[in-house]
Motif scaffolding. Structure first.
Motif, PDB file in Angstrom:
ATOM      1  N   THR A  44      34.800  37.888  48.568  1.00 24.02           N
ATOM      2  CA  THR A  44      35.701  37.530  47.475  1.00 24.02           C
ATOM      3  C   THR A  44      37.106  38.011  47.804  1.00 24.02           C
ATOM      4  O   THR A  44      37.290  38.923  48.615  1.00 24.02           O
ATOM      5  CB  THR A  44      35.230  38.163  46.149  1.00 24.02           C
ATOM      6  N   ILE A  45      38.099  37.410  47.132  1.00 26.40           N
ATOM      7  CA  ILE A  45      39.500  37.731  47.426  1.00 26.40           C
ATOM      8  C   ILE A  45      40.050  38.787  46.476  1.00 26.40           C
ATOM      9  O   ILE A  45      41.222  39.126  46.557  1.00 26.40           O
ATOM     10  CB  ILE A  45      40.367  36.462  47.352  1.00 26.40           C
ATOM     11  N   HIS A  46      39.232  39.312  45.587  1.00 26.92           N
ATOM     12  CA  HIS A  46      39.725  40.251  44.590  1.00 26.92           C
ATOM     13  C   HIS A  46      39.531  41.689  45.076  1.00 26.92           C
ATOM     14  O   HIS A  46      38.695  41.982  45.939  1.00 26.92           O
ATOM     15  CB  HIS A  46      38.989  40.051  43.264  1.00 26.92           C
ATOM     16  N   SER A  47      40.308  42.593  44.503  1.00 27.13           N
ATOM     17  CA  SER A  47      40.205  44.019  44.802  1.00 27.13           C
ATOM     18  C   SER A  47      39.690  44.816  43.616  1.00 27.13           C
ATOM     19  O   SER A  47      39.126  45.902  43.789  1.00 27.13           O
ATOM     20  CB  SER A  47      41.569  44.576  45.230  1.00 27.13           C
ATOM     21  N   ASP A  48      39.843  44.274  42.415  1.00 27.99           N
ATOM     22  CA  ASP A  48      39.342  44.938  41.221  1.00 27.99           C
ATOM     23  C   ASP A  48      37.823  44.829  41.173  1.00 27.99           C
ATOM     24  O   ASP A  48      37.239  43.786  41.489  1.00 27.99           O
ATOM     25  CB  ASP A  48      39.962  44.309  39.971  1.00 27.99           C
ATOM     26  N   LYS A  49      37.150  45.915  40.752  1.00 29.97           N
ATOM     27  CA  LYS A  49      35.692  45.942  40.758  1.00 29.97           C
ATOM     28  C   LYS A  49      35.106  44.889  39.827  1.00 29.97           C
ATOM     29  O   LYS A  49      34.141  44.199  40.179  1.00 29.97           O
ATOM     30  CB  LYS A  49      35.202  47.330  40.351  1.00 29.97           C
ATOM     31  N   ALA A  50      35.634  44.758  38.631  1.00 30.32           N
ATOM     32  CA  ALA A  50      35.114  43.779  37.680  1.00 30.32           C
ATOM     33  C   ALA A  50      35.312  42.354  38.191  1.00 30.32           C
ATOM     34  O   ALA A  50      34.421  41.501  38.064  1.00 30.32           O
ATOM     35  CB  ALA A  50      35.795  43.958  36.320  1.00 30.32           C
ATOM     36  N   LYS A  51      36.482  42.084  38.792  1.00 26.33           N
ATOM     37  CA  LYS A  51      36.743  40.756  39.327  1.00 26.33           C
ATOM     38  C   LYS A  51      35.865  40.463  40.549  1.00 26.33           C
ATOM     39  O   LYS A  51      35.493  39.314  40.782  1.00 26.33           O
ATOM     40  CB  LYS A  51      38.220  40.611  39.689  1.00 26.33           C
ATOM     41  N   ILE A  52      35.543  41.498  41.308  1.00 29.10           N
ATOM     42  CA  ILE A  52      34.650  41.310  42.464  1.00 29.10           C
ATOM     43  C   ILE A  52      33.266  40.870  41.998  1.00 29.10           C
ATOM     44  O   ILE A  52      32.655  39.938  42.539  1.00 29.10           O
ATOM     45  CB  ILE A  52      34.569  42.602  43.290  1.00 29.10           C
ATOM     46  N   ILE A  53      32.735  41.550  40.972  1.00 26.38           N
ATOM     47  CA  ILE A  53      31.411  41.182  40.447  1.00 26.38           C
ATOM     48  C   ILE A  53      31.440  39.767  39.867  1.00 26.38           C
ATOM     49  O   ILE A  53      30.524  38.961  40.083  1.00 26.38           O
ATOM     50  CB  ILE A  53      30.965  42.202  39.386  1.00 26.38           C
ATOM     51  N   SER A  54      32.512  39.440  39.113  1.00 30.59           N
ATOM     52  CA  SER A  54      32.635  38.098  38.559  1.00 30.59           C
ATOM     53  C   SER A  54      32.718  37.042  39.660  1.00 30.59           C
ATOM     54  O   SER A  54      32.099  35.972  39.563  1.00 30.59           O
ATOM     55  CB  SER A  54      33.866  38.022  37.663  1.00 30.59           C
ATOM     56  N   GLY A  55      33.452  37.354  40.733  1.00 34.27           N
ATOM     57  CA  GLY A  55      33.553  36.427  41.848  1.00 34.27           C
ATOM     58  C   GLY A  55      32.230  36.240  42.569  1.00 34.27           C
ATOM     59  O   GLY A  55      31.895  35.137  43.006  1.00 34.27           O
ATOM     60  N   LYS A  56      31.458  37.311  42.700  1.00 35.42           N
ATOM     61  CA  LYS A  56      30.149  37.201  43.347  1.00 35.42           C
ATOM     62  C   LYS A  56      29.198  36.328  42.532  1.00 35.42           C
ATOM     63  O   LYS A  56      28.425  35.538  43.082  1.00 35.42           O
ATOM     64  CB  LYS A  56      29.554  38.593  43.556  1.00 35.42           C
ATOM     65  N   PHE A  57      29.245  36.464  41.209  1.00 32.10           N
ATOM     66  CA  PHE A  57      28.394  35.611  40.373  1.00 32.10           C
ATOM     67  C   PHE A  57      28.826  34.146  40.474  1.00 32.10           C
ATOM     68  O   PHE A  57      27.981  33.241  40.445  1.00 32.10           O
ATOM     69  CB  PHE A  57      28.436  36.084  38.923  1.00 32.10           C
ATOM     70  N   LYS A  58      30.116  33.887  40.573  1.00 31.25           N
ATOM     71  CA  LYS A  58      30.586  32.516  40.738  1.00 31.25           C
ATOM     72  C   LYS A  58      30.127  31.945  42.073  1.00 31.25           C
ATOM     73  O   LYS A  58      29.706  30.778  42.147  1.00 31.25           O
ATOM     74  CB  LYS A  58      32.111  32.475  40.630  1.00 31.25           C
ATOM     75  N   ASN A  59      30.213  32.742  43.139  1.00 31.12           N
ATOM     76  CA  ASN A  59      29.717  32.295  44.442  1.00 31.12           C
ATOM     77  C   ASN A  59      28.212  32.017  44.394  1.00 31.12           C
ATOM     78  O   ASN A  59      27.723  31.025  44.956  1.00 31.12           O
ATOM     79  CB  ASN A  59      30.016  33.337  45.511  1.00 31.12           C
ATOM     80  N   LEU A  60      27.493  32.897  43.709  1.00 33.40           N
ATOM     81  CA  LEU A  60      26.047  32.727  43.604  1.00 33.40           C
ATOM     82  C   LEU A  60      25.703  31.462  42.826  1.00 33.40           C
ATOM     83  O   LEU A  60      24.789  30.716  43.202  1.00 33.40           O
ATOM     84  CB  LEU A  60      25.433  33.957  42.933  1.00 33.40           C
ATOM     85  N   ARG A  61      26.434  31.208  41.756  1.00 29.16           N
ATOM     86  CA  ARG A  61      26.197  29.983  40.983  1.00 29.16           C
ATOM     87  C   ARG A  61      26.480  28.742  41.817  1.00 29.16           C
ATOM     88  O   ARG A  61      25.723  27.756  41.772  1.00 29.16           O
ATOM     89  CB  ARG A  61      27.066  29.996  39.728  1.00 29.16           C
ATOM     90  N   ARG A  62      27.567  28.771  42.586  1.00 33.23           N
ATOM     91  CA  ARG A  62      27.927  27.613  43.409  1.00 33.23           C
ATOM     92  C   ARG A  62      26.881  27.345  44.489  1.00 33.23           C
ATOM     93  O   ARG A  62      26.488  26.202  44.730  1.00 33.23           O
ATOM     94  CB  ARG A  62      29.297  27.855  44.039  1.00 33.23           C
ATOM     95  N   VAL A  63      26.377  28.416  45.117  1.00 32.90           N
ATOM     96  CA  VAL A  63      25.397  28.253  46.191  1.00 32.90           C
ATOM     97  C   VAL A  63      24.060  27.750  45.629  1.00 32.90           C
ATOM     98  O   VAL A  63      23.433  26.838  46.185  1.00 32.90           O
ATOM     99  CB  VAL A  63      25.212  29.597  46.934  1.00 32.90           C
ATOM    100  N   ILE A  64      23.617  28.327  44.506  1.00 33.98           N
ATOM    101  CA  ILE A  64      22.340  27.900  43.912  1.00 33.98           C
ATOM    102  C   ILE A  64      22.442  26.464  43.408  1.00 33.98           C
ATOM    103  O   ILE A  64      21.487  25.678  43.530  1.00 33.98           O
ATOM    104  CB  ILE A  64      21.933  28.857  42.783  1.00 33.98           C
ATOM    105  N   LYS A  65      23.598  26.095  42.847  1.00 31.48           N
ATOM    106  CA  LYS A  65      23.778  24.732  42.352  1.00 31.48           C
ATOM    107  C   LYS A  65      23.704  23.722  43.495  1.00 31.48           C
ATOM    108  O   LYS A  65      23.062  22.664  43.364  1.00 31.48           O
ATOM    109  CB  LYS A  65      25.121  24.628  41.635  1.00 31.48           C
ATOM    110  N   ALA A  66      24.342  24.033  44.627  1.00 36.80           N
ATOM    111  CA  ALA A  66      24.288  23.128  45.780  1.00 36.80           C
ATOM    112  C   ALA A  66      22.883  23.061  46.358  1.00 36.80           C
ATOM    113  O   ALA A  66      22.394  21.984  46.729  1.00 36.80           O
ATOM    114  CB  ALA A  66      25.293  23.582  46.842  1.00 36.80           C
TER     115      ALA A  66
END
Length: 211
Positions: A44-66
């Motif tokens: 992820t491109i974020h440095s904030d811990k909360a934004k990192i977790i949110s970005g990881k969930f978005k990546n996970l959603r995108r990968v599972i959806k594909a």
């Protein structure tokens, strides 16, 4: 001067993203954990811990959806496995199966059990969603579920000691009453003696007080 009606149509071509809905049966898939680990490990491109977790969930959603869009449907897989199993059983009627063929059929049977389990989870999730969205409404779905639950709670027939079946309410009630009455037994009242003279005795100390 003439007045001419003018019809104006306004539209937009902004694409709408499809709603992601996680299917519970995917957790039973053999490659599910590999897909989850791959999606969670994406950077992820974020440095904030909360934004990192949110970005990881978005990546996970995108990968599972594909991945979910590319895997075969359960219905097609089940039909294909059943077709091959029927062919193997038909082949066995004409000759004995070889050892690799026996092993192959055993693997197909295990795969069919796994696919049937996934299909049961799939329809269970669909039934839960329909019940949440339509259960409280006066719909045919609600009445159908209420009818099924009512039928499960109703004793249709009761068999007596002679083996005869009874369906009317009064007959069933009488059979149940006699059954529990015989099991609990009956109490027979004989006699009761109450000697009031021995229980009630005169006392001269009731009206006196100690000073």
């Amino acid at each position: 001067m003439f007045h001419v009606p003018c019809l104006v149509t306004i539209s937009t071509n902004i694409p709408k993203s499809g709603t992601f809905r996680f299917e519970n049966y995917l957790m039973e898939h053999e490659h599910f954990m590999d897909i989850v680990q791959h999606g969670w490990a994406l950077p992820t491109i974020h440095s904030d811990k909360a934004k990192i977790i949110s970005g990881k969930f978005k990546n996970l959603r995108r990968v599972i959806k594909a991945w979910q869009a590319n895997i075969s449907s359960l219905k097609v897989n089940i039909n294909n496995v059943k077709l091959i199993l029927s062919f193997m059983n038909m082949l066995e009627e004409f000759r004995d199966l070889s050892l690799p063929e026996w092993n192959f059929r055993a693997l197909l049977e295990e795969q069919l059990i796994q696919l049937s389990k996934q299909q049961r989870i799939y329809w269970k999730q669909r039934g839960t969603i329909k019940w949440v969205t339509k259960g409280d409404a006066g719909t045919k779905f609600f009445h159908a579920n209420a009818t099924i639950k009512h039928r499960k709670n109703v004793i249709t027939f009761i068999e007596d000691q002679d083996g005869d079946l009874h369906s009317s309410h009064n007959e069933k009630a009488e059979i149940l009453w006699n059954l529990f009455k015989d099991r609990l037994g009956q109490s027979i009242f004989q006699s009761m003696t109450l000697d009031l003279d021995s229980l009630l005795q005169a006392s001269n100390q009731l009206g006196s007080s100690n000073r």
